[in-house]
Design a protein around this motif. Structure first.
Motif, PDB file in Angstrom:
ATOM      1  N   CYS A  17      19.393   7.496 -30.105  1.00  0.00           N
ATOM      2  CA  CYS A  17      19.442   6.307 -30.973  1.00  0.00           C
ATOM      3  C   CYS A  17      20.510   6.720 -32.089  1.00  0.00           C
ATOM      4  CB  CYS A  17      18.013   6.131 -31.781  1.00  0.00           C
ATOM      5  SG  CYS A  17      18.382   4.701 -33.137  1.00  0.00           S
ATOM      6  N   CYS A  35      11.982   4.130 -37.680  1.00  0.00           N
ATOM      7  CA  CYS A  35      13.548   3.746 -37.419  1.00  0.00           C
ATOM      8  C   CYS A  35      13.409   2.175 -37.133  1.00  0.00           C
ATOM      9  CB  CYS A  35      14.275   4.378 -36.208  1.00  0.00           C
ATOM     10  SG  CYS A  35      15.726   3.487 -35.568  1.00  0.00           S
ATOM     11  N   TYR A  56      13.921   2.036 -33.011  1.00  0.00           N
ATOM     12  CA  TYR A  56      13.340   3.043 -31.980  1.00  0.00           C
ATOM     13  C   TYR A  56      11.844   2.866 -32.276  1.00  0.00           C
ATOM     14  CZ  TYR A  56      11.458   6.600 -29.453  1.00  0.00           C
ATOM     15  OH  TYR A  56      10.648   7.252 -28.515  1.00  0.00           O
ATOM     16  N   CYS A  80      19.306   6.705 -36.400  1.00  0.00           N
ATOM     17  CA  CYS A  80      18.498   7.765 -36.761  1.00  0.00           C
ATOM     18  C   CYS A  80      18.680   8.914 -36.406  1.00  0.00           C
ATOM     19  CB  CYS A  80      16.755   7.244 -36.494  1.00  0.00           C
ATOM     20  SG  CYS A  80      16.550   7.263 -35.135  1.00  0.00           S
TER      21      CYS A  80
HETATM   22 ZN   LIG Z   1      16.412   5.118 -34.364  1.00  0.00          ZN
END
Ligand SMILES: [Zn+2]
Length: 238
Positions: free
Chosen positions: A175, A34, A37, A178
């Motif tokens: 998040c 991601c 993240y 994702c």
């Molecule tokens: Zn993410």
């Protein structure tokens, strides 16, 4: 109703049983890289979910993390085949475990710690006694011993949540790029948020915690079949 989490034996404890298996679920979604993240993969396992109608070879390949675009493509393909109450996330696995097994298995096996396996007679007894929410999926295991009883993976749907007071300060937020959920390290002393405990179910999982929670009735029923190499750790609901 009292509840217990199913736990593995400690490394230095000697068990009654020699059974071991090496197996993987038939389908899985790879980890994702991601942009916000970083790389992650969860550990959701839903053996009851059949993805045989999804014609996508990537789901049967085991490889490293994919791009966000590829991950979004795969989750969109899978989503319509998964019950709406279950998450479809990076690292998620689906379908029966396929592999090999050897040795003798007790009524309940928990090794590795995040997988719980039932022997065939345990599944039959739990069903005969009318327990609710026991989702047990037959594993496709090859064995040299033709008399080996069938084994079933116990699915734990993440319906309950831990009480926020037992989760420490260390948390990473969810998040929205994702779909990564909020995550935390599993507290050694933990209890369930009572309002999230599913009424009347004898088996369920806990969001973010890879736990198999079973009822007192479940424990009493499988113990009638003799010893298992597991511990049952009581978990309160407040
Ligand atoms: Zn993410």
């Amino acid at each position: 109703m009292r509840y217990f989490s199913v736990e593995s034996l400690k490394d230095d404890e000697v068990g009654h049983w020699s059974g071991e298996y090496r197996a993987r679920h038939r389908w899985h979604i790879s980890g994702v890289e991601c942009p916000r993240y970083g790389v992650w993969a969860g550990m959701d396992a839903f053996p009851s979910v059949d993805l045989s109608k999804v014609a996508e070879p990537a789901l049967a390949e085991w490889k490293g993390p994919t791009s966000l675009a590829e991950y979004q493509r795969l989750t969109a393909l899978v989503r319509p085949h998964v019950p709406p109450e279950l998450p479809v996330r990076a690292g998620g696995t689906f379908g029966p475990m396929v592999g090999t097994a050897q040795g003798k298995f007790g009524p309940v096996t928990c090794h590795p710690s995040w997988e719980v396996v039932l022997r065939e007679d345990a599944v039959e007894l739990l069903n005969a006694e009318g327990l609710n929410g026991v989702i047990a999926v037959r594993m496709e295991l090859r064995s040299r011993r033709s008399t080996m009883p069938a084994l079933y993976e116990l699915e734990a749907r993440p319906l309950a949540r831990l009480h926020p007071d037992c989760i420490g300060e260390w948390k990473t937020p969810a998040c929205d790029l994702c779909g990564k959920p909020e995550s935390f390290s599993l507290p050694p002393k933990r209890w369930l948020l009572r309002s999230t405990v599913p009424e009347g179910l004898d088996v369920f999982g806990v969001e973010g915690a890879n736990l198999h929670v079973v009822s007192e009735r479940f424990v009493e029923t499988v113990q009638r079949l003799g010893p298992s190499d597991v511990h049952y750790q009581e978990i309160d609901a407040r």
